[in-house]
Every structure is written in C-alpha cells, then in structure tokens.
Design an enzyme around this catalytic site. Sequence first.
Site, PDB file in Angstrom:
ATOM      1  N   ASP A   1      39.802  23.221   6.069  1.00  0.00           N
ATOM      2  CA  ASP A   1      41.029  22.583   5.584  1.00  0.00           C
ATOM      3  C   ASP A   1      41.731  21.752   6.647  1.00  0.00           C
ATOM      4  OD1 ASP A   1      41.401  23.518   2.677  1.00  0.00           O
ATOM      5  OD2 ASP A   1      40.945  25.388   3.700  1.00  0.00           O
TER       6      ASP A   1
ATOM      7  N   HIS B   1      40.755  18.837  -5.075  1.00  0.00           N
ATOM      8  CA  HIS B   1      41.455  19.272  -3.876  1.00  0.00           C
ATOM      9  C   HIS B   1      40.849  18.469  -2.741  1.00  0.00           C
ATOM     10  CE1 HIS B   1      43.361  23.423  -4.980  1.00  0.00           C
ATOM     11  NE2 HIS B   1      43.899  22.409  -5.626  1.00  0.00           N
TER      12      HIS B   1
ATOM     13  N   ASP C   1      34.902  25.636   5.550  1.00  0.00           N
ATOM     14  CA  ASP C   1      36.046  25.270   4.706  1.00  0.00           C
ATOM     15  C   ASP C   1      37.329  25.368   5.516  1.00  0.00           C
ATOM     16  OD1 ASP C   1      37.615  24.756   2.454  1.00  0.00           O
ATOM     17  OD2 ASP C   1      37.732  26.882   1.945  1.00  0.00           O
TER      18      ASP C   1
ATOM     19  N   TRP D   1      42.637  29.985  -8.499  1.00  0.00           N
ATOM     20  CA  TRP D   1      41.618  30.235  -7.482  1.00  0.00           C
ATOM     21  C   TRP D   1      41.773  31.688  -7.018  1.00  0.00           C
ATOM     22  CZ3 TRP D   1      42.201  31.767  -2.296  1.00  0.00           C
ATOM     23  CH2 TRP D   1      40.976  31.965  -1.632  1.00  0.00           C
TER      24      TRP D   1
ATOM     25  N   ASP E   1      37.024  21.284  -4.892  1.00  0.00           N
ATOM     26  CA  ASP E   1      37.641  21.216  -3.562  1.00  0.00           C
ATOM     27  C   ASP E   1      36.587  20.697  -2.586  1.00  0.00           C
ATOM     28  OD1 ASP E   1      38.224  22.179  -0.823  1.00  0.00           O
ATOM     29  OD2 ASP E   1      39.935  23.201  -1.726  1.00  0.00           O
TER      30      ASP E   1
ATOM     31  N   ASP F   1      44.594  19.516  -0.408  1.00  0.00           N
ATOM     32  CA  ASP F   1      44.527  20.919   0.018  1.00  0.00           C
ATOM     33  C   ASP F   1      44.046  21.009   1.458  1.00  0.00           C
ATOM     34  OD1 ASP F   1      44.440  23.640   0.195  1.00  0.00           O
ATOM     35  OD2 ASP F   1      42.794  23.942  -1.219  1.00  0.00           O
TER      36      ASP F   1
ATOM     37  N   LYS G   1      34.241  28.226  -5.293  1.00  0.00           N
ATOM     38  CA  LYS G   1      34.104  28.181  -3.846  1.00  0.00           C
ATOM     39  C   LYS G   1      32.732  28.684  -3.450  1.00  0.00           C
ATOM     40  CE  LYS G   1      36.601  29.462   0.323  1.00  0.00           C
ATOM     41  NZ  LYS G   1      37.941  29.549   0.881  1.00  0.00           N
TER      42      LYS G   1
ATOM     43  N   GLU H   1      39.009  26.977 -10.060  1.00  0.00           N
ATOM     44  CA  GLU H   1      38.471  26.425  -8.807  1.00  0.00           C
ATOM     45  C   GLU H   1      37.400  27.333  -8.219  1.00  0.00           C
ATOM     46  OE1 GLU H   1      41.439  25.924  -5.752  1.00  0.00           O
ATOM     47  OE2 GLU H   1      40.016  25.030  -4.330  1.00  0.00           O
TER      48      GLU H   1
ATOM     49  N   HIS I   1      34.510  23.132  -0.500  1.00  0.00           N
ATOM     50  CA  HIS I   1      33.937  24.303  -1.161  1.00  0.00           C
ATOM     51  C   HIS I   1      32.469  24.189  -1.543  1.00  0.00           C
ATOM     52  CE1 HIS I   1      38.002  26.303  -2.375  1.00  0.00           C
ATOM     53  NE2 HIS I   1      37.952  25.950  -1.113  1.00  0.00           N
TER      54      HIS I   1
HETATM   55  C1  RNT Z   1      41.015  28.270  -1.071  1.00  0.00           C
HETATM   56  C2  RNT Z   1      41.258  27.227  -2.097  1.00  0.00           C
HETATM   57  C3  RNT Z   1      42.650  27.185  -2.664  1.00  0.00           C
HETATM   58  C4  RNT Z   1      43.722  27.346  -1.612  1.00  0.00           C
HETATM   59  C5  RNT Z   1      45.129  27.125  -2.136  1.00  0.00           C
HETATM   60  C6  RNT Z   1      46.158  27.541  -1.154  1.00  0.00           C
HETATM   61  O1  RNT Z   1      39.793  28.147  -0.467  1.00  0.00           O
HETATM   62  O2  RNT Z   1      40.910  25.968  -1.593  1.00  0.00           O
HETATM   63  O3  RNT Z   1      42.819  26.012  -3.382  1.00  0.00           O
HETATM   64  O4  RNT Z   1      43.511  26.504  -0.524  1.00  0.00           O
HETATM   65  O5  RNT Z   1      45.254  27.758  -3.335  1.00  0.00           O
HETATM   66 ZN    ZN Z   2      41.394  24.289  -2.867  1.00  0.00          ZN
END
Ligand code: RNT
Ligand code: ZN
Length: 420
Positions: free
Chosen positions: A297, A287, A295, A186, A260, A327, A229, A227, A263
């Site tokens: 998290d 993720h 985003d 990523w 993810d 994640d 986004k 990955e 994302h």
């Molecule tokens: C970032 C991505 C990625 C990170 C990790 C730490 O937006 O989601 O996966 O969260 O690599």
């Molecule tokens: Zn991620």
Amino acid sequence: MSTPASAYAHAQAVYASHGVDTEAVLARLATIPLSLHCWQGDDVGGFETPDAELSGGGIQVTGNYPGKARTLAELRHDLDKVYSLLPGKHRLNLHACYADLGGKKVGRDQYDVTHFQSWIDWCKARGLGLDFNPTLFGHPLANDGATLSSRDEGIRRFWIDHSIACRKIGAEMGRQLGTATVTNVWIPDGSKDLPVDRKAPRERLEASLDAVFQEALDPRHHLDAVESKLFGIGSESYVVGSHEFYMGYAVKNRKLLCLDAGHFHPTESLADKISSVLQFVPEIILHVSRGVRWDSDHVVLLDDPTKAIMEELVRGDFLGRTHIGLDYFDASINRIAAWAIGARSALKALLLGLLEPTARLRAAEEAGDGTLRLLLLEEIKTLPFGLVWDEYLKRHDVPTGDAWLNEVKNYEKTVLSARA
Ligand code: RNT
Ligand code: ZN
C-alpha cells in the site's frame, strides 16, 4: 510557476493534430470522482477508542511521521486540506471504525446511522458523495484471523450483524446525499500456515455473505461490493476470500467486485482483468494502490500499472461502470502530502488515458498494422501532457508545482506541528 496561456494553446494544437480535443477531455475529467480513502490520515486507526490503532487484519502501516490526526475533527481538517489540493469534485470513502461515537462505547454490531450523521452532514456541506466499508479487523473478535468465515458461530454472528448494520448505514448515506453509496466488504480471514480444510471456511463465508446481503436495498442509494485478496501478513498460506471465490460470488449474486492493485501476484496486470470481470459483473470498484514486493500500500504514482488501468477504463468505455477508489497508507512521510500525491497521480493517469489518441491506435490495429500501432504508442508518451495537466489545475484553482508543496509545508508548520 504559472504556465503561460500559449503553452496550453500549443499542447491543444499538438493533441488536435492527433485527433484529440483537449477541451472535451478536461470537461470529461471534471465529471469523474475519485473516492478518497479516509484512512491515510491516521494510519487506519479510526476513533472508536481514544487510543485506537490498527491491529490484526494483515495490513500494516509503517512509519511514524509526526502530525497524525488524533480526532475526527483533526481528520476532517486534514481532509479539507487534501481536497483543496485536488482538481475536480470527489467522494469520501469511510470505514466503520471512523464512527462518531461521542465518547461512548458502542459495539460494532450496534452501529446505526446516528453514529455517522456528522460525516453525512460534513459531506453534504461539501457536496461530496460517500462510500463505506464495514471494519472487520482491528477488533478483539478478529484477532484469531477469522471473521465471517469463523468456525465460531458467535463470532460469525457478530460480524454478520456488523456488516448488515453497515449496509443500512450505507443506504442512508446514499439516500441523504442523493448519490449511491458503495459499501465494500473486505475481510482478513486466512491462515498463516497450511490449512488442511480449505473448503469449510469458504462455505461458511458464502453462507455469511448470503445472510449479510439478504435484504434487498434500493440501488439508487446503495451498492454492494466484495474485495478479494491473494495473501496478507499472517495469511500467507491461505486466504478464504480469494479472487476466484469473490469472482464467483459476485457473478452469481450480481454484486460489484472490488479489484485492489495490491491483491494479485506482482506479475499480474490489474488492467488486463477489467474487461474480463466487467463481462460478467455489473460494475467494479478499483482500489488504486501500489504494492512494492507485497501488498504494501505505497502511495500511488504515475507509474506504468496505474497508467495501464486508466487507459483501459477509457479504451473499453468502462468509466460508467467503474467506481475509482484509492487504497494506500504511508506514515513515513507527511500524511497530507502522501494523500495528495497519490490522488493527484491517479488523476494524472486518468487524464493521460483520456488524452490518448485511441481512434488512431484502434485504426492501426484494425488494419493489422502492428508497426504503426507500436510506433504510435511510443510517440504518445512524449506528447505535452504536463501542460494540459497544469491547465486543468489552474482552471480548478488548485496549486501546481512548487506552490502545492509550499501549501503542505505551511500546513505542517501551522497545524500538524501543534499535534504532540
Ligand atoms: C486490505 C484491503 C482493504 C483495506 C481497507 C482499509 O488488504 O485492501 O481494502 O486496505 O479496507
Ligand atoms: Zn483494498
């Protein structure tokens, strides 16, 4: 509070009346690993330098709850605690910035397996598989918002070399542990304001990835993932590695795609994407995360989007082609509890998916009976799922309910509070 054996027997009978064998479900659940992300323990900092902390990359940890892991030893101690709160056998998902450099300064482009041997040994001793990620953020050469897509050839070269190094390390992790490591790329590359040229950075990214993936690695030891986004802090107007970019790249090059949950546009359903993506790429990583408005998290919960993801994996028979990773990072509450709450919630969602009387639902759908299908979907929601979950925890010697909160509180008192 312990559940009386008769409570589980009751739940077993209820599910059996829907054609679901809870014993088979519990046996299956025990075979599905979660890849537990190491970065919840120290706010995505890593330990390359004594005062390493996340900077740049458009991902943001908020909160300053006391007790953050300050060393590799502390992080590993915390991880042991978290695993003890999870039923089943899981994996560890490591970022390259968690290298064990023994106090030396080593450029990320110079990393090799020796810097991760202590992690491999640690995992081997615990029977954990390892997954891996090059770290293309939190570094001076990532500060202007471009890494593999940078206009600067030197910067691109540095990150290509880092990513190549990480694939080799990943392959060695997989070889030593006897289970393939998935190395997920990523990158934060993008732009805060409107770029005029959206094309050239994507062309450079494709060329860089081709260079990174040039050497074929044995899939028994190593798998590559990419990955995408939608946007990040500082990359609101343009992200080089968008969904379309990586979907195309993964299809063309037979790579794994990492989806993810934070994302995509908030109204998009990640669950809905799985069957489309898996029609064209060999395998996916998830993720599992929880975005709140962006985003962000947040800690994963047993919420509708998470349930829908796990349901879909079961309904579509996709579990064998899916690597389930987590994640999220929250520093505003006890980090160990945050880690365990999210992982336990993901497992609960998976259990719920496995307990679904899918055959009955499918039969209603195939008969064109939308009324019965809707009715069943509603009735399923109040089946005694919690009793099956408690039984699963009990069988795996993992604390339920209040008991698990007490364990975290004890850990806070005896271990975390000693960290100034
Ligand atoms: C970032 C991505 C990625 C990170 C990790 C730490 O937006 O989601 O996966 O969260 O690599
Ligand atoms: Zn991620």
